[in-house]
Design a protein around this motif. Structure first.
Motif, PDB file in Angstrom:
ATOM      1  N   GLN A 149       1.093  -1.043  -0.057  1.00 11.83           N
ATOM      2  CA  GLN A 149       0.323   0.162  -0.036  1.00 11.83           C
ATOM      3  C   GLN A 149       0.945   1.446   0.346  1.00 11.83           C
ATOM      4  N   LYS A 150       0.471   2.447  -0.878  1.00 16.77           N
ATOM      5  CA  LYS A 150       1.597   3.646  -0.582  1.00 16.77           C
ATOM      6  C   LYS A 150       0.303   4.555  -0.613  1.00 16.77           C
ATOM      7  N   PRO A 151       1.306   5.409  -0.124  1.00 13.82           N
ATOM      8  CA  PRO A 151      -0.164   7.065   0.019  1.00 13.82           C
ATOM      9  C   PRO A 151      -0.339   7.839  -1.161  1.00 13.82           C
ATOM     10  N   GLU A 152       0.810   7.899  -2.216  1.00  9.86           N
ATOM     11  CA  GLU A 152       0.575   8.710  -2.797  1.00  9.86           C
ATOM     12  C   GLU A 152      -0.537   8.089  -4.521  1.00  9.86           C
ATOM     13  N   LEU A 153      -1.277   8.944  -4.949  1.00  9.68           N
ATOM     14  CA  LEU A 153      -2.296   8.328  -5.473  1.00  9.68           C
ATOM     15  C   LEU A 153      -1.635   7.832  -6.660  1.00  9.68           C
ATOM     16  N   GLU A 154      -0.746   7.953  -7.331  1.00 11.01           N
ATOM     17  CA  GLU A 154       0.045   7.363  -8.326  1.00 11.01           C
ATOM     18  C   GLU A 154       0.299   5.793  -8.206  1.00 11.01           C
ATOM     19  N   GLY A 155       0.658   4.968  -6.867  1.00 10.85           N
ATOM     20  CA  GLY A 155       0.344   4.309  -6.427  1.00 10.85           C
ATOM     21  C   GLY A 155      -0.512   3.630  -7.137  1.00 10.85           C
ATOM     22  N   PHE A 156      -1.415   3.540  -7.118  1.00 11.05           N
ATOM     23  CA  PHE A 156      -3.118   3.415  -7.516  1.00 11.05           C
ATOM     24  C   PHE A 156      -2.907   2.368  -8.355  1.00 11.05           C
ATOM     25  N   VAL A 157      -2.225   3.239  -9.550  1.00 12.39           N
ATOM     26  CA  VAL A 157      -1.986   2.186 -10.904  1.00 12.39           C
ATOM     27  C   VAL A 157      -0.721   1.117 -10.796  1.00 12.39           C
ATOM     28  N   VAL A 158       0.712   1.960 -10.314  1.00  5.67           N
ATOM     29  CA  VAL A 158       1.913   1.974 -10.411  1.00  5.67           C
ATOM     30  C   VAL A 158       2.124   0.422  -9.602  1.00  5.67           C
ATOM     31  N   LYS A 159       1.284  -0.175  -8.105  1.00 10.27           N
ATOM     32  CA  LYS A 159       1.671  -0.886  -7.658  1.00 10.27           C
ATOM     33  C   LYS A 159       1.167  -2.600  -8.025  1.00 10.27           C
ATOM     34  N   ASN A 160       0.182  -2.129  -9.573  1.00  9.35           N
ATOM     35  CA  ASN A 160      -0.149  -3.280 -10.051  1.00  9.35           C
ATOM     36  C   ASN A 160       1.157  -3.714 -11.164  1.00  9.35           C
ATOM     37  N   VAL A 161       2.538  -2.976 -11.314  1.00  8.41           N
ATOM     38  CA  VAL A 161       3.319  -3.225 -12.726  1.00  8.41           C
ATOM     39  C   VAL A 161       4.129  -3.860 -12.082  1.00  8.41           C
ATOM     40  N   ILE A 162       4.324  -5.712 -12.582  1.00  9.60           N
ATOM     41  CA  ILE A 162       4.840  -6.638 -11.592  1.00  9.60           C
ATOM     42  C   ILE A 162       6.642  -7.095 -12.741  1.00  9.60           C
ATOM     43  N   HIS A 163       7.973  -6.281 -12.234  1.00  8.61           N
ATOM     44  CA  HIS A 163       8.522  -6.424 -12.535  1.00  8.61           C
ATOM     45  C   HIS A 163       9.040  -8.446 -12.216  1.00  8.61           C
ATOM     46  N   PRO A 164       9.806  -8.956 -13.149  1.00  5.33           N
ATOM     47  CA  PRO A 164       9.615 -10.401 -13.681  1.00  5.33           C
ATOM     48  C   PRO A 164      10.820 -10.766 -12.067  1.00  5.33           C
ATOM     49  N   ASN A 165      11.418 -11.626 -11.725  1.00  9.11           N
ATOM     50  CA  ASN A 165      11.880 -12.188 -10.901  1.00  9.11           C
ATOM     51  C   ASN A 165      13.801 -11.740 -11.762  1.00  9.11           C
ATOM     52  N   ASN A 166      13.852 -12.447 -12.877  1.00  9.23           N
ATOM     53  CA  ASN A 166      14.962 -13.004 -13.926  1.00  9.23           C
ATOM     54  C   ASN A 166      15.105 -11.338 -14.563  1.00  9.23           C
ATOM     55  N   ASN A 167      14.184 -10.147 -14.072  1.00  9.79           N
ATOM     56  CA  ASN A 167      14.666  -9.222 -14.281  1.00  9.79           C
ATOM     57  C   ASN A 167      14.304  -7.680 -13.861  1.00  9.79           C
TER      58      ASN A 167
END
Length: 316
Positions: free
Chosen positions: A25-43
């Protein structure tokens, strides 16, 4: 109570098909979208890799003749830059898709053989326009002291390889996202972010029009392939994101429509006459006023404009 129920149902709608790790959970509004970006384990993500990827995204040394780059085809909002016509038809079968929110899709584009963004990036570099010869690409970049330093900072050890080039570009592309839309602010609790018309349109979107059959999740796409209701089109097309849809100048995978109103009318009618039958494509009993409200809601999905500043490409 109605407000609480509405937010609850909307939250379920957004996250129901989000195949992501438990977000922090992030307090910033942009976290609403950004937190759904998943970077793969190998990158894994790091800021140095993002900056490196951005340079490579704009560097024409990755092309055969040194005259094109990723940004020319996959156009993004760019500051201080002239628009250059690109040889898109030589790299892509149709107009190159924008990369905004590509990190929010469950899969990447429509290639059934590609499992992640990295595979697509490498495929695009291996074209007649870009440079198929990996050794030449690596040699070109290795001649640049700044690149040698950036690759070591980004990956923790010296060395420039095609694998690292692909990973850096992919990491950067995952940061090209649409965020802080009026809709995002509304869901995060800002009641006045949506107009009365947009709130009514949200209700039409979720209920009467049943848009959420396909346009669901944080990216407003189920990432599945469906029929489009276009006459003469037999193949299924992956559900496009509706974020920033009001910024587009043409719609559908083949540019069939040039107005958002025409797209809404197309689906309200259940598709074109003579098109492939699909149980998800049925006429909706929606009034002209409700269609206007629906279009206003779609406009609320437009994110804030954050033009990319052209980076200073390192010299050899």
């Amino acid at each position: 109570m109605a407000r609480v129920l509405s937010i609850f149902l909307l939250t379920l709608f957004l996250w129901s098909l989000s195949f992501c790790k438990e977000p922090v959970q992030k307090p910033e509004l942009e976290g609403f979208v950004v937190k759904n970006v998943i970077h793969p384990n190998n990158n894994p993500y790091n800021q140095d890799k993002v900056e490196l990827g951005k340079l490579l995204y704009f560097d024409k040394r990755l092309s055969l003749k040194g005259d094109t780059n990723c940004a020319i085809c996959h156009s993004v909002e760019i500051q201080n830059s002239e628009v250059v016509s690109a040889p898109r038809n030589k790299i892509h079968k149709s107009v190159a898709p924008p990369l905004t929110n590509v990190a929010l899709y469950k899969d990447v584009f429509t290639d059934p053989q590609a499992n992640d963004l990295e595979e697509i990036v490498k495929e695009r570099v291996h074209t007649a326009i870009m440079l198929k010869d990996e050794k030449t690409i690596v040699a070109r970049l290795s001649q640049v002291p700044e690149y040698r330093e950036l690759f070591e900072k980004s990956f923790g050890s010296p060395g420039i390889t095609m694998d690292r080039i692909v990973k850096a570009i992919s990491t950067f592309e995952r940061t090209i996202i649409s965020k802080n839309s009026k809709f995002d602010r509304y869901v995060m609790g800002e009641e006045s972010a949506l107009s009365p018309s947009q709130k009514r349109g949200l209700d039409v979107f979720m209920n009467k029009a049943k848009c959420t059959q396909c346009h669901k999740g944080p990216n407003f796409s189920d990432s599945e392939q469906h029929t489009t209701g276009l006459k003469g089109i037999t193949q299924k097309i992956r559900t496009p994101s509706l974020r920033d849809v009001s910024k587009k100048s043409e719609f559908m995978h083949n540019g069939e429509f040039t107005k958002l109103e025409d797209v809404v009318n197309h689906f309200v009618k259940g598709g074109s006459k003579g098109s492939i039958s699909d149980p998800l494509l049925k006429p909706s009993a929606i009034s002209e006023e409700e269609k206007k409200d629906l279009i206003e809601f779609l406009r609320s999905l437009e994110g804030e404009s954050h033009p990319l500043e052209m980076p200073k490409i390192p010299r050899a």
